[in-house]
Scaffold this motif. Structure first.
Motif, PDB file in Angstrom:
ATOM      1  N   GLY A   1      44.031  38.506  38.675  1.00  0.00           N
ATOM      2  CA  GLY A   1      42.871  37.630  38.569  1.00  0.00           C
ATOM      3  C   GLY A   1      43.271  36.168  38.627  1.00  0.00           C
ATOM      4  O   GLY A   1      42.703  35.375  39.385  1.00  0.00           O
TER       5      GLY A   1
ATOM      6  N   PRO B   1      45.019  40.951  34.602  1.00  0.00           N
ATOM      7  CA  PRO B   1      44.894  39.504  34.371  1.00  0.00           C
ATOM      8  C   PRO B   1      45.756  38.689  35.324  1.00  0.00           C
ATOM      9  O   PRO B   1      45.337  37.630  35.787  1.00  0.00           O
ATOM     10  CB  PRO B   1      45.379  39.344  32.931  1.00  0.00           C
TER      11      PRO B   1
ATOM     12  N   ALA C   1      40.994  38.177  42.848  1.00  0.00           N
ATOM     13  CA  ALA C   1      40.358  37.801  41.582  1.00  0.00           C
ATOM     14  C   ALA C   1      39.407  38.892  41.109  1.00  0.00           C
ATOM     15  O   ALA C   1      39.405  39.259  39.933  1.00  0.00           O
ATOM     16  CB  ALA C   1      39.621  36.475  41.740  1.00  0.00           C
TER      17      ALA C   1
ATOM     18  N   ALA D   1      39.868  41.042  37.745  1.00  0.00           N
ATOM     19  CA  ALA D   1      38.857  40.963  36.692  1.00  0.00           C
ATOM     20  C   ALA D   1      38.319  42.339  36.358  1.00  0.00           C
ATOM     21  O   ALA D   1      38.174  42.703  35.187  1.00  0.00           O
ATOM     22  CB  ALA D   1      37.728  40.033  37.142  1.00  0.00           C
ATOM     23  N   MET D   2      38.023  43.147  37.386  1.00  0.00           N
ATOM     24  CA  MET D   2      37.428  44.458  37.128  1.00  0.00           C
ATOM     25  C   MET D   2      38.412  45.378  36.419  1.00  0.00           C
ATOM     26  O   MET D   2      38.058  46.104  35.491  1.00  0.00           O
ATOM     27  CB  MET D   2      36.965  45.099  38.440  1.00  0.00           C
TER      28      MET D   2
ATOM     29  N   THR E   1      40.837  44.454  34.539  1.00  0.00           N
ATOM     30  CA  THR E   1      40.993  43.956  33.169  1.00  0.00           C
ATOM     31  C   THR E   1      39.851  44.427  32.282  1.00  0.00           C
ATOM     32  O   THR E   1      40.074  44.903  31.164  1.00  0.00           O
ATOM     33  CB  THR E   1      41.027  42.421  33.181  1.00  0.00           C
TER      34      THR E   1
END
Lengths: 138, 146, 219
Positions: free
Chosen positions: B76, B73, B128, B132-133, B135
């Motif tokens: 990201g 996170p 980012a 994101a991936m 997370t």
């Protein structure tokens, strides 16, 4: 006969993409397993990517990286669909991630990923028997 | 989930050996987007794979020390913020949002400025996507912190 | 763009898609799906879409598969859903109608590789001829992505980060969360059978006995 062959060569992409779209749609609509539905969704979206990218092709064009031949647009394929699909693929992975998160949550709550069972339970009734025989499981 | 390492020693060794090279390749892809295929999205994907590979092959204690859970996170958010700030900077120079060419620094032409702006944006996008991936994977494997 | 090769790859794609939809072992289905994406990325490379090919190979084939495997490990490995024959026979005419409609619509589309196609006449010619001058970036897709159309990219990045946050919101367990957890402590798929059988009872009893132990071990 040659006319038919020419028509096929000019159009076969659409035919194959349509078959892939149909398979993906079948997975989304007809399967009851929710993971299979997400797999169908991925197949469907990849078929759409294929359709878009094939549309970017220009006869005689090379990859859209400007080289020593100069910046004549006729030398390169159309880069705009590439950009759109590139971002669409990444968003597709995000969509799959959220969908799978929802599936895991459903599994934690209901202990199954069978859509019919979950829907019946949410509606407050037992699983309806659709005349399925035991060997139909799977 | 997945307590301990993968049972096969071959998988563990290959996972441990391959991960740094995938990381390096991801950084190369992010940095090389100007001259060939690549850029932030693909590079971020490779970085995420480099972080996820130890999580599925190595023992948990080690894998989560290499890339901690809160890293996803965080990265990201940092990547997203980098992109936004990179868009805001030209507005102080009288340009439009995300119009890097408007930034005036002595000795750097407008086209060069746009080149650098693209680089910063690619790095932001890469971070980012990586965050994101990682997370989403952590959350699916039930390892996320609240 | 080698036509016989394209046709072979398309046939492989169709076979992989059919198998991925129909195979019962979900891990095998995911492996087939990754293969499907990989062959699609070959097709992308064949029409000079190198950036798309790379992204599809990295994200479409790699990360999607990883996410699927993560989700399958967290749920059950075998597709245990019953066939719903009634729904299947309702959907087939729908799909046939969809195909017919699309086939009809495709007659209005340009031929493959036609340089005079309407899609190529627009703004992308300007991008191609201006990119090197404007941004010193030879790769036009990158300059489009991060410069000419960077607001689009900003939105997409926001979507990705939002997706991650949404996944967290859906799945993260909070303190005092009394959700009904019917999953066994074994991450493998073989607990699914008994888990499904006991769900009704456990819904009554509330929290399962393993939940406290697991939560305690994690924090």
């Amino acid at each position: 006969m040659t006319a038919l062959l020419e028509l096929f060569l000019a159009r076969y992409i659409y035919l194959f993409v349509l078959v892939l779209l149909a398979i993906g749609l079948y997975g989304v609509l007809a399967k009851t397993d929710l993971v299979k539905k997400v797999i169908g969704l991925t197949i469907f979206s990849t078929a759409i990517y294929l359709f878009f990218i094939e549309g970017s092709l220009q006869e005689g064009g090379t990859a859209p990286v400007i080289d020593e031949r100069g910046s004549d647009p006729a030398l390169y394929v159309d880069p705009l669909p590439h950009l759109l699909i590139l971002t669409a693929i990444v968003v597709g992975v995000g969509v799959v991630g959220v969908a799978l998160a929802l599936l895991v949550r459903l599994y934690r709550t209901h202990g199954t990923l069978d859509e019919d069972v979950i829907a019946a339970r949410l509606a407050g009734r037992e699983v309806a028997d659709d005349g399925d025989t035991p060997e139909d499981r799977g | 989930m997945m307590t301990g390492a993968y049972p096969s020693v071959v998988v563990r060794v290959v996972g441990a050996l391959l991960s740094p090279f995938i990381l390096l390749f991801g950084l190369y892809i992010v940095a090389h987007g100007h001259y060939g295929p690549g850029g932030g999205f693909a590079g971020g994907g490779f970085l995420a794979v480099a972080a996820i590979l130890p999580r599925v092959t190595l023992p948990e204690s080690l894998a989560y020390k290499l890339v901690p859970v809160h890293f996803g996170p965080l990265m990201g958010g940092v990547g997203m913020l980098l992109f936004l700030l990179c868009g805001l900077v030209p507005m102080f120079f009288g340009g439009m949002f995300l119009d890097y060419g408007a930034v005036e620094i002595a000795g750097i032409a407008a086209s060069r400025m746009r080149y650098l702006g693209i680089l910063v944006v690619e790095i932001g996008v890469g971070l980012a996507v990586f965050g994101a991936m990682v997370t989403i994977f952590d959350v699916l494997m039930d390892r996320s912190e609240t | 763009m080698i036509v016989p090769l394209d046709i072979i790859i398309f046939l492989v794609l169709i076979i992989a898609a059919v198998l991925a939809i129909n195979v019962k072992d979900l891990l095998a289905a995911v492996a087939l799906l990754a293969g499907y994406s990989l062959f699609a990325s070959l097709l992308f490379a064949g029409v000079n879409a190198v950036d798309v090919s790379l992204v599809e190979a990295a994200l479409g084939a790699g990360l999607t598969g990883v996410l699927f495997i993560g989700a399958i490990l967290a749920t059950s490995r075998h597709s245990t859903a019953k066939r719903n024959l009634r729904r299947r026979w309702t959907m087939l005419p729908l799909i046939a109608a969809f195909i017919g409609l699309m086939l009809f619509a495709s007659t209005g589309l340009p031929d493959r590789g036609d340089p005079e196609a309407p899609a190529h006449q627009g703004v992308s010619r300007t991008y191609l001829s201006q990119s090197l001058e404007d941004t010193e970036t030879p790769n036009v897709v990158t300059s489009l992505l991060a410069d000419y159309r960077s607001q689009d990219t900003l939105g997409e990045t926001l979507v990705i980060v939002t997706a991650a946050l949404a996944a967290m919101l859906v799945l993260v367990r909070r303190e005092g969360d009394d959700e009904d957890d019917t999953r066994g402590s074994d991450p493998g798929g073989d607990t699914s059978g008994e888990a499904r059988g006991t769900t009704d009872d456990e819904q009554e009893s509330g929290r399962d006995p393993y939940a406290d132990e697991r939560e305690g071990g994690r924090r």
